[in-house]
Design an enzyme around this catalytic site. Structure first.
Site, PDB file in Angstrom:
ATOM      1  CB  THR A  87       5.737  -0.724   4.810  1.00 30.91           C
ATOM      2  OG1 THR A  87       4.393  -0.328   4.976  1.00 30.91           O
ATOM      3  CG2 THR A  87       6.182  -1.200   2.780  1.00 30.91           C
ATOM      4  CB  THR A 140      -0.820   0.230   1.344  1.00 29.63           C
ATOM      5  OG1 THR A 140      -0.125  -0.131   2.393  1.00 29.63           O
ATOM      6  CG2 THR A 140      -1.536  -1.094   1.407  1.00 29.63           C
ATOM      7  NE  ARG A 141      -1.419   7.480  -1.249  1.00 29.14           N
ATOM      8  CZ  ARG A 141      -1.334   8.479  -0.106  1.00 29.14           C
ATOM      9  NH1 ARG A 141      -0.214   8.910   0.203  1.00 29.14           N
ATOM     10  NH2 ARG A 141      -2.330   8.733  -0.210  1.00 29.14           N
ATOM     11  CE  LYS A 142      -3.076   2.174   5.618  1.00 29.47           C
ATOM     12  NZ  LYS A 142      -4.315   0.796   6.066  1.00 29.47           N
ATOM     13  CB  THR A 143       5.417   3.767   2.813  1.00 25.19           C
ATOM     14  OG1 THR A 143       4.981   5.590   1.915  1.00 25.19           O
ATOM     15  CG2 THR A 143       5.169   2.537   1.520  1.00 25.19           C
TER      16      THR A 143
END
Length: 291
Positions: free
Chosen positions: A277, A137-140
């Site tokens: 992540t 995902t964009r949970k970085t």
């Protein structure tokens, strides 16, 4: 060079330069003690995992004036059965090895941890005959996204969208702020054009059908229980056939390694994992100068 290294933009060298500057903003007092005699340091892996992040590790030491010689290819699973395994050697002036030590270890430990989880999830999908996409995902981490997405690639997972410019994802806040799914999709399409996909986060099958009717390319069934999700996915796909529309269905929201297999069924095209992540265990590496 790893085949994945060719994915990286030229700008990653500047990113590494920034990380080194952050760690040494002025004087390197400890490095002064060590001096510039040529030393050899050994990189050890001390916990199981998939090796990932070599280009970043190499660039750290290139910028500090050192060279790296590797014993393993990127993407290999390392199993230190006897405590630790020699993974690489770094050669250069002693103080310059230590300049890069912590930055390089932080990179490779986290990147390898993400690659390891990605590999486990992809293997789980294969074992369950799931032909769909296993995605992150964009949970970085801000400033570290490139490394984390690179780890997904090496581990065999899909990176999902890289950023807000890569794909339109209309979540609950977008829809509430706009007033409806239909209006949100129309507004997005008016600026995104034909080449950018639109995904809509849906809380029900009704939401999904509205999104599809409005022209969404992907619908995300968010926070569904496994049984609910599989039934909804099957129903949506059946209705899409009758509408002569094609759509991808993504399962997301709280799915873990332990529960993932329950979501791997017909009609599901993508399963995304925020915990690929977030909260991922790092692989344990250390760098030791020979003495």
């Amino acid at each position: 060079m790893s085949r994945h290294a060719s994915l990286l933009p030229i700008s990653y060298a500047r990113t590494v330069e920034h990380w080194l500057a952050e760690d040494i903003p002025s004087f390197d007092y400890g490095g002064y003690v060590v001096g510039d005699d040529i030393k050899v340091a050994t990189l050890y892996c001390k916990s199981p995992g998939v090796l990932a992040g070599k280009p970043f590790f190499n660039e750290v030491f290139r910028q500090t004036g050192c060279t790296v010689s590797w014993s393993f290819e990127e993407g290999v699973e390392i199993l230190p059965n006897e405590g630790k395994v020699v993974v690489a050697e770094v050669t250069g002036p002693g103080r310059r090895i230590l300049m890069g030590e912590r930055v390089a270890l932080n990179i490779i430990a986290r990147c390898s941890g993400i690659a390891s989880r990605a590999r486990r999830l992809r293997t789980l999908a294969d074992q369950n005959n799931f032909g769909g996409v296993v995605a992150g995902t964009r949970k970085t981490t801000p400033g570290f996204r490139l490394v984390e997405k690179y780890g997904m690639e090496v581990g065999g997972a899909d990176t999902h969208r890289m950023d807000l410019s890569s794909m339109v994802m209309l979540k609950d806040n977008h829809i509430w702020a706009t007033g409806s799914i239909t209006r949100a999709v129309a507004e997005a399409r008016s600026v995104a054009g034909f080449s950018i996909k639109i995904e809509v986060e849906c809380q029900s099958e009704t939401d999904a059908l509205e999104a599809i009717d409005a022209g969404a390319d992907i619908v995300m069934l968010d926070n569904f229980k496994p049984e609910q999700l599989l039934l909804a996915a099957k129903s949506i796909k059946t209705k899409c056939q009758s509408f002569q529309k094609q759509v991808l269905i993504e399962a997301s929201g709280g799915i873990t390694e332990d529960t993932a297999a329950q979501y791997m069924g017909p009609g599901v095209d993508i399963i995304s994992f925020g915990n690929m992540t977030q909260g991922v265990p790092h692989v344990d590496f250390s760098l030791k100068i020979a003495h």
